[in-house]
Scaffold this active site. Sequence first.
Site, mmCIF file in Angstrom:
data_model
loop_
_atom_site.group_PDB
_atom_site.id
_atom_site.type_symbol
_atom_site.label_atom_id
_atom_site.label_comp_id
_atom_site.label_asym_id
_atom_site.label_seq_id
_atom_site.Cartn_x
_atom_site.Cartn_y
_atom_site.Cartn_z
ATOM 1 N N LYS A 174 0.862 -1.189 0.000
ATOM 2 C CA LYS A 174 0.000 0.000 0.000
ATOM 3 C C LYS A 174 0.897 1.237 0.000
ATOM 4 C CE LYS A 174 -1.647 2.848 2.980
ATOM 5 N NZ LYS A 174 -1.535 4.065 2.154
ATOM 6 N N GLU A 248 10.376 1.784 10.037
ATOM 7 C CA GLU A 248 11.348 2.843 9.708
ATOM 8 C C GLU A 248 10.601 4.153 9.846
ATOM 9 O OE1 GLU A 248 14.467 2.360 9.078
ATOM 10 O OE2 GLU A 248 14.501 0.216 8.691
ATOM 11 N N CYS A 282 13.755 11.497 5.508
ATOM 12 C CA CYS A 282 13.878 11.048 6.899
ATOM 13 C C CYS A 282 15.284 11.358 7.404
ATOM 14 C CB CYS A 282 13.578 9.571 7.003
ATOM 15 S SG CYS A 282 14.502 8.586 5.830
ATOM 16 N N GLU A 383 10.414 16.645 14.353
ATOM 17 C CA GLU A 383 10.601 16.539 12.906
ATOM 18 C C GLU A 383 9.643 17.492 12.187
ATOM 19 O OE1 GLU A 383 9.198 12.973 10.740
ATOM 20 O OE2 GLU A 383 11.231 12.797 9.956
HETATM 21 P P1 NAD Z 1 2.644 8.734 7.427
HETATM 22 O O1 NAD Z 1 3.003 8.042 8.686
HETATM 23 O O2 NAD Z 1 1.618 9.786 7.475
HETATM 24 O O3 NAD Z 1 2.129 7.672 6.338
HETATM 25 C C1 NAD Z 1 2.912 6.554 5.981
HETATM 26 C C2 NAD Z 1 2.019 5.474 5.400
HETATM 27 O O4 NAD Z 1 1.176 4.991 6.452
HETATM 28 C C3 NAD Z 1 1.086 5.961 4.290
HETATM 29 O O5 NAD Z 1 1.013 4.985 3.289
HETATM 30 C C4 NAD Z 1 -0.246 6.107 5.015
HETATM 31 O O6 NAD Z 1 -1.368 5.990 4.176
HETATM 32 C C5 NAD Z 1 -0.180 4.952 5.994
HETATM 33 N N1 NAD Z 1 -1.077 5.042 7.152
HETATM 34 C C6 NAD Z 1 -1.635 6.149 7.706
HETATM 35 N N2 NAD Z 1 -2.385 5.805 8.766
HETATM 36 C C7 NAD Z 1 -2.304 4.471 8.898
HETATM 37 C C8 NAD Z 1 -2.847 3.523 9.823
HETATM 38 N N3 NAD Z 1 -3.637 3.908 10.815
HETATM 39 N N4 NAD Z 1 -2.515 2.227 9.666
HETATM 40 C C9 NAD Z 1 -1.697 1.825 8.676
HETATM 41 N N5 NAD Z 1 -1.180 2.666 7.768
HETATM 42 C C10 NAD Z 1 -1.471 3.978 7.879
HETATM 43 O O7 NAD Z 1 4.026 9.281 6.822
HETATM 44 P P2 NAD Z 1 4.252 10.131 5.497
HETATM 45 O O8 NAD Z 1 3.779 11.524 5.723
HETATM 46 O O9 NAD Z 1 3.766 9.384 4.317
HETATM 47 O O10 NAD Z 1 5.857 10.129 5.411
HETATM 48 C C11 NAD Z 1 6.672 10.985 6.121
HETATM 49 C C12 NAD Z 1 7.277 10.276 7.321
HETATM 50 O O11 NAD Z 1 7.976 9.109 6.890
HETATM 51 C C13 NAD Z 1 8.313 11.123 8.047
HETATM 52 O O12 NAD Z 1 8.125 11.000 9.435
HETATM 53 C C14 NAD Z 1 9.637 10.494 7.630
HETATM 54 O O13 NAD Z 1 10.695 10.693 8.546
HETATM 55 C C15 NAD Z 1 9.267 9.067 7.523
HETATM 56 N N6 NAD Z 1 10.209 8.336 6.683
HETATM 57 C C16 NAD Z 1 11.082 7.489 7.291
HETATM 58 C C17 NAD Z 1 12.027 6.805 6.556
HETATM 59 C C18 NAD Z 1 12.985 5.864 7.218
HETATM 60 O O14 NAD Z 1 13.549 5.029 6.509
HETATM 61 N N7 NAD Z 1 13.221 5.952 8.511
HETATM 62 C C19 NAD Z 1 12.082 6.983 5.166
HETATM 63 C C20 NAD Z 1 11.173 7.868 4.571
HETATM 64 C C21 NAD Z 1 10.237 8.533 5.330
#
Ligand code: NAD
Length: 491
Positions: A174, A248, A282, A383
């Site tokens: 997803k 992650e 990230c 962040e």
């Molecule tokens: P997010 O947590 O809002 O969403 C991530 C994913 O989770 C999306 O696909 C979203 O639809 C899904 N999601 C949302 N609610 C959910 C739920 N209740 N259950 C299951 N899935 C759900 O994050 P974002 O805004 O897409 O991305 C930014 C974040 O990602 C930042 O915090 C960034 O640091 C982190 N990030 C981390 C890494 C790493 O490797 N550590 C890499 C890239 C991004």
Amino acid sequence: MTSIGNFIGGEWRPAQSGATLENRNPADTSELIGTFADSSAADAELAIAAARRAFDQWRLFPAPKRAELLFKAAQIIASRKEDLARDMTREMGKVLDETRGDVQEAIDMTYFLAAEGRRLHGQTAPSELRDKFAMSLRQPIGVCSMITPWNFPMAIPSWKIIPALVCGNTVVLKPSELTPLSAVHFVKVLDEAGIPPGVVNLVTGGPAVGEVLTTHPDVSVVSFTGSTAVGKLVNQNAAPHFKKVHLEMGGKNAIMIMDDANLELALEGCLWGGFGTTGQRCTAASRVIVHERVHDRFVEAFVARASALRVGNGLEPSTQMGPSISERQLQKVISYVEIGRQEGATIACGGRRLTGGAFDAGFFHEPTVFTGVTPSMRIAREEIFGPVVSVLKCGSVDEAVGIANDVAYGLSCSIYTQDINRAFKAMRDVYTGIFYVNAPTIGAEVHLPFGGTRATGNGHREAGLAALDVFSEWKSIYVDFSGKLQRAQID
Ligand code: NAD
């Protein structure tokens, strides 16, 4: 304009409800990239069932043969790199050089881990008993669900899908609802390369899909990349079924600049680390900790160069920094700028949404530098995920390391120094999963483990050979060919 459904059991089909979501260009919201299935729990359940069925055959498909299909996929992606990068810039906003890098990362990861199909080494060991053979081998686990963010729309799905496949698992992906197109492109390539129906499934949509992927009893592994807040929910939801959960999450990464550093090099690193991908990595360097002896000199040059960055549509060759991904993300940036102002930090440059002309059609913000930041301020701890860098002062490497460690996260950190003693001390004492010397906090390569400590991760690693540990389980096997009962530890 395209209308794209889910990929389930080898077929593209719309959401069962018929609902769709729009994907628009964040640099120009009048451009509709496409409409995608806005799926519900029922679609996710279908995909999990397809993956469950496909697992019985895929796990028996010889690993070197799995690898051949993956090599083919890597070749197809490489042949389409430019088109894939352009589409990614249109849906995600980062500049073309960076989306080329994102696609390249998917190519690199696919080649690197496909090669494991001819290795997937286990161990053999002598037995403590005569005429007994001992060995261990990696086993696939089953259906792996993958939930990914929008900032690396192809690289991150590849980091998860490729190791899962080479180990013999099946997949339900997803992607973020903000960047489904690049994930669709990736899955289409895998299909074209000959990955059998049901082995890779894609369901687009929001949290409703994510929740099923984290709770369904037939899912064995959940691999999530995203915010720490959602990661925590994923962990809680997956716990009752004892799923293997790989998280992650967020970061608050620091570049430390010592008084003996090559300041020009450090400056280049801070611009790239802080404003590359509009600060939406990230691993973004959202904190710069500068030795007091070079602080003013560094800040003057940094502010001059940051304010001169050319902001605009990532498809324009002259653009150095693109938009935020969405109005919501931009509002988050704006609210943190206000928080920093109220906390008493100084806005040395930037600080405003960009408006007028083409800017009005997208989510643009000035590159922003805060000075006079102290470690307890929220802008130094939380962040922001935007083009905002906080500059803090330190008096020694020990103080810099203390500040670097004093946040909830532990993803990446770097030091600029010519002094090998300081470099090794920092390398040892900063508690992050990734560390750089004389380079910014970004720049990971696929063949090394990637991930972070504390609120960034839960002990697993993506990429490198460490990725195999997420998507396989060890089985130890003893073969007794003595023809009699032999008792370990007793006979
Ligand atoms: P997010 O947590 O809002 O969403 C991530 C994913 O989770 C999306 O696909 C979203 O639809 C899904 N999601 C949302 N609610 C959910 C739920 N209740 N259950 C299951 N899935 C759900 O994050 P974002 O805004 O897409 O991305 C930014 C974040 O990602 C930042 O915090 C960034 O640091 C982190 N990030 C981390 C890494 C790493 O490797 N550590 C890499 C890239 C991004």
